[in-house]
Design an enzyme around this catalytic site. Structure first.
Site, PDB file in Angstrom:
ATOM      1  N   THR A 189      -7.154  -1.718  -3.772  1.00 45.19           N
ATOM      2  CA  THR A 189      -6.754  -2.182  -2.339  1.00 45.19           C
ATOM      3  C   THR A 189      -6.879  -3.725  -2.190  1.00 45.19           C
ATOM      4  O   THR A 189      -6.536  -4.134  -1.052  1.00 45.19           O
ATOM      5  CB  THR A 189      -7.341  -1.321  -1.213  1.00 45.19           C
ATOM      6  OG1 THR A 189      -8.912  -1.551  -1.477  1.00 45.19           O
ATOM      7  CG2 THR A 189      -7.213   0.047  -1.571  1.00 45.19           C
TER       8      THR A 189
ATOM      9  N   LYS B  22       1.953   0.518  -4.571  1.00 41.21           N
ATOM     10  CA  LYS B  22       1.970   1.827  -3.756  1.00 41.21           C
ATOM     11  C   LYS B  22       2.976   2.384  -3.599  1.00 41.21           C
ATOM     12  O   LYS B  22       3.123   3.806  -3.544  1.00 41.21           O
ATOM     13  CB  LYS B  22       1.121   1.464  -2.425  1.00 41.21           C
ATOM     14  CG  LYS B  22      -0.184   0.919  -2.432  1.00 41.21           C
ATOM     15  CD  LYS B  22      -1.212   1.795  -3.006  1.00 41.21           C
ATOM     16  CE  LYS B  22      -1.507   3.102  -1.890  1.00 41.21           C
ATOM     17  NZ  LYS B  22      -2.470   3.680  -2.281  1.00 41.21           N
TER      18      LYS B  22
ATOM     19  N   GLY C  71     -15.606   6.019  -2.227  1.00 43.53           N
ATOM     20  CA  GLY C  71     -15.059   4.851  -1.485  1.00 43.53           C
ATOM     21  C   GLY C  71     -15.046   4.883  -0.038  1.00 43.53           C
ATOM     22  O   GLY C  71     -15.710   5.961   0.590  1.00 43.53           O
ATOM     23  N   MET C  72     -14.807   3.826   0.660  1.00 41.85           N
ATOM     24  CA  MET C  72     -14.795   3.842   2.137  1.00 41.85           C
ATOM     25  C   MET C  72     -14.371   5.486   2.844  1.00 41.85           C
ATOM     26  O   MET C  72     -14.838   5.869   3.763  1.00 41.85           O
ATOM     27  CB  MET C  72     -14.321   2.769   2.777  1.00 41.85           C
ATOM     28  CG  MET C  72     -14.470   2.469   4.303  1.00 41.85           C
ATOM     29  SD  MET C  72     -13.970   0.750   4.861  1.00 41.85           S
ATOM     30  CE  MET C  72     -12.480   1.012   4.580  1.00 41.85           C
ATOM     31  N   LEU C  73     -12.981   5.423   2.603  1.00 42.10           N
ATOM     32  CA  LEU C  73     -12.287   6.536   3.006  1.00 42.10           C
ATOM     33  C   LEU C  73     -12.808   7.995   2.328  1.00 42.10           C
ATOM     34  O   LEU C  73     -13.175   8.930   3.145  1.00 42.10           O
ATOM     35  CB  LEU C  73     -10.702   6.605   2.814  1.00 42.10           C
ATOM     36  CG  LEU C  73      -9.795   7.682   3.271  1.00 42.10           C
ATOM     37  CD1 LEU C  73     -10.298   8.324   4.777  1.00 42.10           C
ATOM     38  CD2 LEU C  73      -8.676   7.488   2.955  1.00 42.10           C
TER      39      LEU C  73
ATOM     40  N   ALA D 255      -7.853   3.894  -5.349  1.00 41.50           N
ATOM     41  CA  ALA D 255      -6.708   2.751  -5.261  1.00 41.50           C
ATOM     42  C   ALA D 255      -7.205   1.537  -5.495  1.00 41.50           C
ATOM     43  O   ALA D 255      -8.325   1.117  -5.296  1.00 41.50           O
ATOM     44  CB  ALA D 255      -5.759   2.816  -3.774  1.00 41.50           C
TER      45      ALA D 255
ATOM     46  N   TYR E 234       0.944  -5.397  -4.031  1.00 41.98           N
ATOM     47  CA  TYR E 234      -0.066  -4.171  -3.771  1.00 41.98           C
ATOM     48  C   TYR E 234       1.004  -3.346  -3.224  1.00 41.98           C
ATOM     49  O   TYR E 234       1.082  -2.004  -3.393  1.00 41.98           O
ATOM     50  CB  TYR E 234      -0.802  -4.586  -2.651  1.00 41.98           C
ATOM     51  CG  TYR E 234      -1.401  -3.391  -1.915  1.00 41.98           C
ATOM     52  CD1 TYR E 234      -2.496  -2.579  -2.594  1.00 41.98           C
ATOM     53  CD2 TYR E 234      -1.331  -3.179  -0.509  1.00 41.98           C
ATOM     54  CE1 TYR E 234      -2.892  -1.427  -2.095  1.00 41.98           C
ATOM     55  CE2 TYR E 234      -2.042  -2.339   0.102  1.00 41.98           C
ATOM     56  CZ  TYR E 234      -2.820  -1.331  -0.610  1.00 41.98           C
ATOM     57  OH  TYR E 234      -3.475  -0.464   0.155  1.00 41.98           O
TER      58      TYR E 234
END
Length: 279
Positions: free
Chosen positions: A65, A132, A11-13, A63, A128
């Protein structure tokens, strides 16, 4: 040597995080898994896979998101963001690993007129945020050595994000309408990754808010993106959240207070506009 496992590594992170960890902990074994290697929705398989690897630290950044997608598919949101986190926590308990999990400013309702502290009571406005928060609760209930990192408004080189969206729209349109009644802190995944690495190095536990310094509205953010990119001739029009009529309600003011991070590690993330310029 210790083993550090990153779940959600593509993923991006996740991609920035794996790279940062390999640089920060050159003597340790850094393993990155994504959905091809582990589906955290499956309890037994998740626990077995983690047990076979026997990591000392597990960082879960997997996740669901899509905030509006969560609103339309509550079952999927809780399966990944809550139950999935629980399954990772159970896997960690089985092998005595530390758990680091990512959470969000959306666990708050945005009605506080000052930045949110770690101890402020959550009150999510959407599915969301609720999913979380439930994930946070599972980690706190199950794992002794747990680190919960709440962050917000992420962007980075390796995934869909607001910056890329604004730049794409600016190539296609002369006028952009952007929300001007939501305030937060845009956070660069590279800066967040470095903060997570430092927190692991310091063996931090509990909840930490981590975001780039300063805050803005999405409208101000969009204007800054165009300015730093040297794009002219595109007008940005401020609008209200109600005009967009998104399925999920967003918090109006969800800036995170990061003083605890500074107090316990000495680290303050640079201002968001400075990080954005680097990006």
């Amino acid at each position: 040597m210790k083993k550090i496992l990153v779940i959600g590594a593509k993923g991006m992170l996740g991609r920035d995080l794996v790279e940062t960890l390999r640089s920060s902990f050159p003597k340790d074994e850094i393993t990155g898994w994504d959905v091809e290697e582990i589906d955290i929705q499956e309890e037994r398989n998740t626990i077995t896979r983690i047990g076979n690897l026997e990591p000392g630290v597990i960082i879960n950044v997997a996740a669901y998101t899509d905030v509006d997608g969560c609103e339309l598919n509550e079952k999927k949101a809780f399966a990944i963001n809550a139950e999935g986190v629980k399954h990772v926590a159970l896997g960690a308990v089985a092998c005595g690993a530390k758990v680091v999990t990512l959470s969000t400013d959306y666990i708050f309702d945005g009605k506080k007129d000052r930045p949110y502290l770690e101890e402020d009571p959550p009150h999510p406005l959407n599915i969301y945020g609720r999913s979380k928060w439930r994930g946070e609760q599972y980690v706190q209930e199950l794992v002794k050595d747990a680190l919960i990192v709440r962050t917000q408004w992420l962007y980075g080189k390796h995934g869909k994000n607001f910056v890329a969206s604004i730049l794409r729209q600016a190539r296609e349109k002369d006028v952009l309408s952007v929300v001007n009644d939501q305030v937060g802190s845009p956070t660069y995944t590279l800066d967040l990754s470095q903060a997570i690495a430092l927190l692991i190095e310091r063996e931090a536990r509990g909840i930490f808010h981590v975001a780039n310094s300063d805050s803005c509205t999405w409208y101000h953010y969009a204007r800054t993106i165009l300015k730093l990119s040297g794009i002219e001739g595109v007008k940005v029009v401020p609008i209200s959240s109600k005009e967009l009529a998104y399925p999920a309600v967003r918090p109006a003011h969800s800036v995170l207070d990061t003083e605890k991070l500074k107090r316990e590690t000495g680290l303050t993330l640079r201002p968001w506009a400075e990080a954005l310029k680097d990006y």
